[in-house]
Design an enzyme around this catalytic site. Sequence first.
Site, PDB file in Angstrom:
ATOM      1  N   GLU A  64      -4.758  -9.313   1.421  1.00 13.33           N
ATOM      2  CA  GLU A  64      -5.473  -8.823   2.572  1.00 13.33           C
ATOM      3  C   GLU A  64      -6.982  -8.912   2.235  1.00 13.33           C
ATOM      4  O   GLU A  64      -7.295  -8.165   1.101  1.00 13.33           O
ATOM      5  CB  GLU A  64      -4.900  -7.349   2.865  1.00 13.33           C
ATOM      6  CG  GLU A  64      -3.744  -7.313   3.595  1.00 13.33           C
ATOM      7  CD  GLU A  64      -3.437  -5.908   4.190  1.00 13.33           C
ATOM      8  OE1 GLU A  64      -4.499  -5.249   4.381  1.00 13.33           O
ATOM      9  OE2 GLU A  64      -2.261  -5.678   4.246  1.00 13.33           O
ATOM     10  N   GLU A 115       0.933  -1.116  -0.082  1.00 16.85           N
ATOM     11  CA  GLU A 115      -0.076   0.081   0.159  1.00 16.85           C
ATOM     12  C   GLU A 115       0.773   1.251   0.126  1.00 16.85           C
ATOM     13  O   GLU A 115       0.816   1.824   1.030  1.00 16.85           O
ATOM     14  CB  GLU A 115      -0.969  -0.024   1.330  1.00 16.85           C
ATOM     15  CG  GLU A 115      -1.948  -0.918   1.109  1.00 16.85           C
ATOM     16  CD  GLU A 115      -2.917  -0.907   2.364  1.00 16.85           C
ATOM     17  OE1 GLU A 115      -2.814  -0.202   3.139  1.00 16.85           O
ATOM     18  OE2 GLU A 115      -3.959  -1.633   2.135  1.00 16.85           O
TER      19      GLU A 115
END
Length: 507
Positions: A265, A159
């Site tokens: 995730e 991210e």
Amino acid sequence: MTMINYFKNAFVIIFTLMVTNTMAQMTAQEARVLMGRGINMGNTLEPPYEGDWAPKAEEYYFDMYKEAGFKNVRVPVRWDKHTDTSAPYTIDDDWMDRVEEVVDWGLDRDLIIVINCHHEESFQKDYEGQKARYESIWRQIAIRFRNKSENLFFEIMNEPLGIAQEQIEEFNESILGIIREYNPTRVVVYSGIEYTGSDLLMKTEIPDTQDPYLMAYYHSYQPWSFAGQGKGTWGTKADIWEMKNRMSAVQKWSVENNIPVYLDEFGAQRDCDYNSRMYYYAKCVEFALDYDHSFAAWDDSWEFETLLRAEKSWNDIKDVLIYTSDSSITDLDVELVDNNVHLTWESRSDADLITKVLVEKRTESTDFSVIAEFSDISAETVPFEYLDEDAEIGAYSYYRLVEVYSNEDSIPSYPIRIFNEKALSTSIIKNEEMVVYPNPVTDEINISLADILIDSIKIYNSNGQLVLLEQMQSNETSINIENLDQGIYYIVAKTNKGLLQQSFVKK
């Protein structure tokens, strides 16, 4: 140096290079199949310092991962707090040793382990100024772990918030090249910018289209209002269709580009409506398997907790992750019928393979146990409903179905729960005598009883937590609920004739 020693040294160097270059031969496509179902060891090695956000890593975690049936464990790691800020940007020896220790715990148990750069704030705030530093970090990682089992994978960056598209593409290509100098056949995982959703992954240039050891990842917490903030419910046809279409699009992109996909995730936090949350995990696992994604659910020992580390036990999410498939029981529904609990479901397995179906129940303080058994199953006798006449009064009951197959496998469904609205005293009053309106409601709920005096009103959320208490002496009242989150709530009214309960939905 004598000529004999020269040739001896040359042979040692060549042999070492041959071993290093041939020890990891699993392609990314093969790896995707072997990875299967996985879990994150989150909030552990990626805080500024280990122990800041969750208990420190322990070796027994990996025993539990293995025994549960997980095949891969993603181990997020933060490096900037343990690395010099000036060239040559040396990683602290103690930190490198610690990461290696944790990695070895997983590899020693034949688990696939994924390490990465995670929550690297310095990188996110100053890409141009930090690029050389992170290239050095990855060079040190690549060198340190180059002789590890092929079951160790490298994920380039988690991210990367605030990074431009062209910057992450440049970085992916640069880091892949550095890794390949020392790990020519190790699986490397890359993705796009920001929170690395599926759309951002598919917009990102592939760093090397000819690399058979390259894998892509993305994250899935949609819709964030539900999964990340615990608002409302999930499970409508539109909800399911959106999730299915999104994951189907990733599979199409994966096939077209010959890049296997790792959903590394996903999840829904524990403040979510319980039944919606269980169904959300089940559908996400089902679609991941349908669309050829390996996966690792986010587990952080906090809002998305699955492994109860201190207790050395699991919560209900674990079995959903391990057992759900497109042939497991689905469409669980539960309702109160004449103060009994009526449970319905859909079986998707071949009836000829099922030997029996078990109905299991637990309470807040007990484990699941069998309360009913259906045997001699055939296509004509597959059960799809059960009536529990012994649900605990004034409490939550949790249910799941278990199909037992001829090969002795037992596959539990995801669980579902219900609050038994049976009156809590011998003076039973029909709930219809309490009028609750409007429903759904946004800011103020009205409660009215014809000729019954209300002593108090308690409002519980869908997790059974008391969120509001009002004392009164009246047969009607209005309560401001503007500050409550979206979701399902239960009103329990204590009256001069007993207890009443009704549910309402906060929009």
